[in-house]
Motif scaffolding. Structure first.
Motif: not given
Ligand SMILES: CC(C)(COP(=O)(O)OP(=O)(O)OC[C@H]1O[C@@H](n2cnc3c(N)ncnc32)[C@H](O)[C@@H]1OP(=O)(O)O)[C@@H](O)C(=O)NCCC(=O)NCCS
Length: 343
Positions: A117-119, A213, A271, A342
């Motif tokens: 999970w990351s932008n 988060d 994800a 997560s």
């Protein structure tokens, strides 16, 4: 200038020098040990890969193997997280190199996919991660009426966790989770768990916030739909008067009672996912489709229910199998990881 000697190592993520490095270079609500116990706790099972310069950690990647479960199939998934390089050592390819090694190890351990999970898609796209899976998000902006049943905020003692776990495992999809792990995840800083009881037993729960988060997001829930709606009503009448509350869950399973309360919803990807074993995913998907009575043929192209789907690139393959956001409303392979898991 002297050439810098870099040393690549691997080992348990619970090593204190790794936790010290990550705590110094990440901005979390608490230590990574507390935020991600499933990786960094001694019982967590996380494996780290890192680079040292002059005996000090300068770049790090952690992963942990989990098992995704659905009544018709299950498969090991590698969860990847805490990818950090100390600022002075960035742009040298260290994180990319550690990530490639971590993915090789996860593949060797039998994982069919890796998820994170990351932008930061600029970093993760070149190593083969693409948005995949289908997650629904409801927003609650308007007043939603009163709860009309007692909602409690719960402390996770042994008996409570056993009841929550029973409800969690009623979901068709999610990672397998032991009671100990569940109890540990409920202790993550900022986690708040709300419950409704019926005849003394917990009939629904919703988990809000998790470390740094999921702020103001219900990211895990289970149980009686009308009782879940009561929890949302309770929150909207207490901490969330005039404030946005959100709730996420698998898009395969929208809850009508929740949808009726929401001011809007969207469907996004679950994800960033990397394919590690195409042929095993392919056979699970085909057997799932057969079980659902959906006609499918996977020769040069994949044809599902008369629809031709491209699978040449990894992004196309992931989209064809798991769908992505609004793309793929029908016949995709359900795959979802709940927020507590997560990393
Ligand atoms: C993301 C991060 C781990 C990359 O570490 P690194 O060791 O510098 O990575 P690499 O040298 O292997 O860089 C790989 C590529 O990604 C690019 N990249 C990395 N982070 C980027 C960012 N935030 N924006 C744009 N590009 C980025 C690099 O420029 C490099 O591209 P290039 O190969 O074309 O030059 C590091 O920037 C970092 O620690 N950032 C803060 C924490 C973070 O965001 N972690 C990821 C979320 S979990």
């Amino acid at each position: 200038m002297e050439p810098l000697e870099l040393c690549f190592s691997s080992g348990s993520s619970s090593d204190p020098s790794l936790i010290h490095f990550l705590d110094a270079h990440t901005e979390l609500a608490a230590s990574v040990l507390k935020e991600y116990p499933s990786v960094f706790d001694t019982k967590g099972g996380g494996e780290s890969l890192w680079v040292e310069a002059k005996g000090k950690v300068v770049s790090h990647v952690a992963s942990v193997v989990a098992k995704f479960h659905h009544p018709l199939y299950s498969f090991p998934v590698g969860l990847v997280g805490s990818v950090v390089t100390q600022p002075e050592f960035r742009g040298m390819g260290l994180a990319t190199s550690l990530m490639r090694q971590a993915l090789e190890k996860l593949k060797a351990k039998g994982c069919l996919v890796a998820a994170l999970w990351s932008n930061n898609t600029d970093f993760y796209t070149p190593v083969g991660f693409h948005p995949a899976g289908r997650e629904m998000e409801f927003v609650f902006d308007e007043p939603v009426g009163t709860a009309q049943m007692a909602v409690e905020e719960c402390n996770a003692n042994g008996d409570t966790v056993a009841q929550l776990s029973r409800l969690y495992h009623q979901h068709h999809l999610g990672l397998e989770r032991s009671l100990d792990r569940f109890a540990q995840l409920l202790q993550v800083p900022n986690v708040r768990c709300f419950i409704v009881r019926e005849s003394g037993l917990i009939s629904a729960y919703a988990v809000l916030n998790k470390g740094s988060d999921f702020q103001d997001v219900i990211h895990e829930w289970a149980g009686h739909p009308a009782h879940l709606a009561a929890i949302v009503r309770h929150l909207k009448n207490s901490d969330y008067v005039g404030k946005r509350l959100r709730m996420i869950g698998p898009a395969h399973k929208p809850v009508a009672e929740i949808a009726a309360l929401s001011s809007g919803f969207s469907v996004g990807s679950m994800a960033l996912v990397k394919v590690l074993d195409r042929s095993s995913i392919k056979s699970i998907y085909l057997s799932y489709l057969r079980n659902q009575g959906v006609e499918a043929n996977w020769g040069e192209a994949l044809i599902v229910d008369g629809l031709k789907l491209r699978t040449d690139t990894d992004a196309e393959f992931l989209n064809a199998v798991f769908g992505q956001g609004l793309d793929g409303e029908t016949h995709r392979l359900p795959f979802f990881v709940w927020g507590l898991d997560s990393v």
